[in-house]
Design an enzyme around this catalytic site. Structure first.
Site, PDB file in Angstrom:
ATOM      1  CE  LYS A  22      35.886  38.183  38.443  1.00 41.38           C
ATOM      2  NZ  LYS A  22      35.279  38.189  39.867  1.00 41.38           N
ATOM      3  CB  SER A  23      33.130  31.345  36.632  1.00 39.51           C
ATOM      4  OG  SER A  23      31.873  32.266  36.724  1.00 39.51           O
ATOM      5  NE  ARG A  27      31.491  27.512  39.489  1.00 40.91           N
ATOM      6  CZ  ARG A  27      30.741  28.443  39.355  1.00 40.91           C
ATOM      7  NH1 ARG A  27      31.797  29.837  39.062  1.00 40.91           N
ATOM      8  NH2 ARG A  27      29.633  28.941  40.007  1.00 40.91           N
ATOM      9  N   GLY A  91      32.869  37.254  46.137  1.00 39.90           N
ATOM     10  CA  GLY A  91      31.599  36.297  46.796  1.00 39.90           C
ATOM     11  C   GLY A  91      32.108  35.377  46.324  1.00 39.90           C
ATOM     12  CG  ASP A 304      28.011  38.744  37.038  1.00 41.79           C
ATOM     13  OD1 ASP A 304      27.509  39.116  38.037  1.00 41.79           O
ATOM     14  OD2 ASP A 304      28.817  38.084  37.419  1.00 41.79           O
ATOM     15  CE  LYS A 331      24.627  39.057  41.046  1.00 45.13           C
ATOM     16  NZ  LYS A 331      25.085  37.594  41.236  1.00 45.13           N
ATOM     17  NE  ARG A 376      31.330  41.542  36.768  1.00 44.07           N
ATOM     18  CZ  ARG A 376      32.462  40.740  36.259  1.00 44.07           C
ATOM     19  NH1 ARG A 376      32.411  41.391  35.234  1.00 44.07           N
ATOM     20  NH2 ARG A 376      32.308  39.977  37.121  1.00 44.07           N
TER      21      ARG A 376
HETATM   22  C1  S3P Z   1      28.913  33.936  39.539  1.00 48.30           C
HETATM   23  C2  S3P Z   1      27.784  33.720  39.867  1.00 48.30           C
HETATM   24  C3  S3P Z   1      26.874  34.863  39.886  1.00 48.30           C
HETATM   25  C4  S3P Z   1      27.804  36.044  39.735  1.00 48.30           C
HETATM   26  C5  S3P Z   1      29.393  36.026  39.744  1.00 48.30           C
HETATM   27  C6  S3P Z   1      29.714  34.982  39.448  1.00 48.30           C
HETATM   28  C7  S3P Z   1      29.749  32.542  39.420  1.00 48.30           C
HETATM   29  O1  S3P Z   1      26.215  35.285  41.119  1.00 48.30           O
HETATM   30  O2  S3P Z   1      27.000  37.400  39.539  1.00 48.30           O
HETATM   31  O3  S3P Z   1      29.647  37.168  40.266  1.00 48.30           O
HETATM   32  O4  S3P Z   1      30.770  32.113  39.651  1.00 48.30           O
HETATM   33  O5  S3P Z   1      29.167  31.315  40.342  1.00 48.30           O
HETATM   34  P1  S3P Z   1      25.587  34.689  41.723  1.00 48.30           P
HETATM   35  O6  S3P Z   1      25.104  33.079  40.913  1.00 48.30           O
HETATM   36  O7  S3P Z   1      24.921  34.721  43.198  1.00 48.30           O
HETATM   37  O8  S3P Z   1      24.067  35.306  40.844  1.00 48.30           O
END
Ligand code: S3P
Length: 416
Positions: A22-23, A27, A91, A304, A331, A376
């Site tokens: 997902k991250s 991007r 987020g 996570d 979170k 989660r």
């Molecule tokens: C993420 C970074 C983490 C993670 C989130 C995804 C990202 O958050 O908890 O689910 O994709 O950069 P933080 O960077 O705020 O810790």
């Protein structure tokens, strides 16, 4: 609201692949939107979070075409959306898009669901303002919705006050449109997806020890195959470790830096777990677990995964302490509170001591638990249910759609 009932009993066996990371997906979509030309992405996360990011870049003028498993994104001519941009529950999207939009010379409004409106946004507003952005939120510019009048940025050197890949990513995305280089110095290393993908799209990226610098520039179109999401694989890793007789292989799991800390923790707890760094295959067999100490320095690499690792800890012999997990309070839910309340309802002995989460091993019983709207937490409860005595009803199950819509289907496939 939907609920699922999970009965304990059967072992888990078989191979599966989990959704694309997902991250990485967020991007890649954003870089493709900024790039002049067409990018091809295979294996994007199929959750609602990434679907929202795709809709946002479409609203900003990018072309999105989905053909089987390939998503083609044509970018390079972004323009005002003419409507508020809704990130849903994400987020990551909220914070990374703030950085991208701060560099684009038009006005945007970014908003999200109730959970997003509660999460701290000062952590991205502050550095963006330092770069010259005009950006404001509500409640003293600490919360979404955010209004961004983009353009006119200059590079900065920013020391992140907390370990956050989202903050790093936000500043680096803004840096692409700045007039001078941008450096992020990290308080602790976090996942490196932003810098890895920017480098892959031709941006000049310099990685130092504890810092990363990007030169301003326009990304080139990408051809990217997204690896499986370690954060989703972790649910099956814990499930296979704790359910007697299980053996599960999760294929093609991302193996880059600061992402797979849960593998080390489970191995330390006595799990029979291997991650093949060549193929990405993660193989886990059931075994007895014992408690461990998860040091604060390990947390960015498994941030996570704490709720599901707490399930492993609840099934282990002795105590497990997750040190310095205060970031979990901000979170999708306050995960210290929701992990404690939901696993506690199932009979787990979970307490919060300052910024530590402490879990003592024992037995679990089936009951009614709730996701609190947090994907989660829902999936961690479903894993706990596999080893509880009696069935467990997980309500608010629809939250799982944000990251892993086929979780229930995959669970069934491993149990047959
Ligand atoms: C993420 C970074 C983490 C993670 C989130 C995804 C990202 O958050 O908890 O689910 O994709 O950069 P933080 O960077 O705020 O810790």
């Amino acid at each position: 609201m939907t609920a699922i009932t999970v009965a304990p009993g059967e072992s888990l066996t078989g191979r599966l692949s989990v959704p694309g990371d997902k991250s990485i997906s967020h991007r890649v979509v954003m870089l493709a939107a900024m790039a002049d030309g067409t990018s091809e992405v295979v294996g994007l996360s199929d959750g609602a979070d990434v679907a929202n990011t795709l809709s946002i870049i479409e609203a900003l003028g990018a072309g999105v075409e989905v053909a089987d498993e390939v998503v083609r994104i044509t970018g390079g001519c972004l323009r005002p959306a003419g409507r508020s941009l809704h990130v849903g529950n994400s987020g990551t999207a909220m914070r990374l898009l703030s950085g991208m939009l701060a560099g684009l010379a038009f006005t945007s409004e970014l908003d999200g669901d109730e959970s997003i409106r509660r999460r701290p946004m000062g952590r991205v507003i502050d550095p963006l303002r330092e770069m010259g952005a005009t950006i404001s939120g509500v409640d003293g510019s600490t919360l979404a919705p955010l209004t961004i009048d983009g353009g006119g940025l200059h590079g900065i050197e920013y020391v992140t006050p907390m370990a956050s890949a989202q903050v790093k990513g936000c500043v680096l995305f803004a840096g692409l449109s700045a007039t001078s280089p941008t450096t992020v110095v990290e308080s602790a290393p976090t996942r490196a997806h932003t810098e890895e993908l920017m480098a892959a799209s031709g941006i000049e990226v310099t990685m130092g020890s504890g810092s990363v610098t990007v030169q301003p520039g326009r990304p080139a179109p990408l051809a990217h195959r997204v690896a499986g999401d370690p954060s989703q694989a972790a649910f099956w890793a814990v499930a296979a470790a704790v359910v007697a007789g299980s053996e599960v292989i999760v294929e093609n799991v991302y193996a880059g830096p600061v992402r797979t800390g849960f593998v080390n923790v489970l191995a330390r707890m006595g799990a029979d777990i291997t991650h093949d760094l060549g193929t990405g295959d993660l193989t886990v067999r059931a075994s007895d677990l014992e408690g461990t100490v998860v040091e604060a320095t390990e947390v960015p690499g498994l941030v996570d995964e704490v709720p599901v690792l707490a399930v492993a800890a609840a099934c282990a012999d002795g105590e497990t302490r997750f040190c310095g997990v205060g970031e979990l309070r901000v979170k999708e839910t306050d995960r210290l509170a929701t992990t404690t309340s939901e696993l506690g309802a199932m009979g787990a002995r979970v307490t919060i001591e300052g910024d530590d989460l402490v879990v003592s091993g024992g037995s679990l019983r089936g009951t009614e638990v709730d996701s609190h709207g947090d994907h989660r937490i829902a999936m961690a409860c479903a894993v706990a249910a596999l080893v509880a005595e009696g069935p467990t009803v997980v309500s608010g199950w629809e939250a799982v759609d944000t990251s892993y819509p086929s979780f229930e289907h995959d669970l069934e496939s491993l149990r047959t």
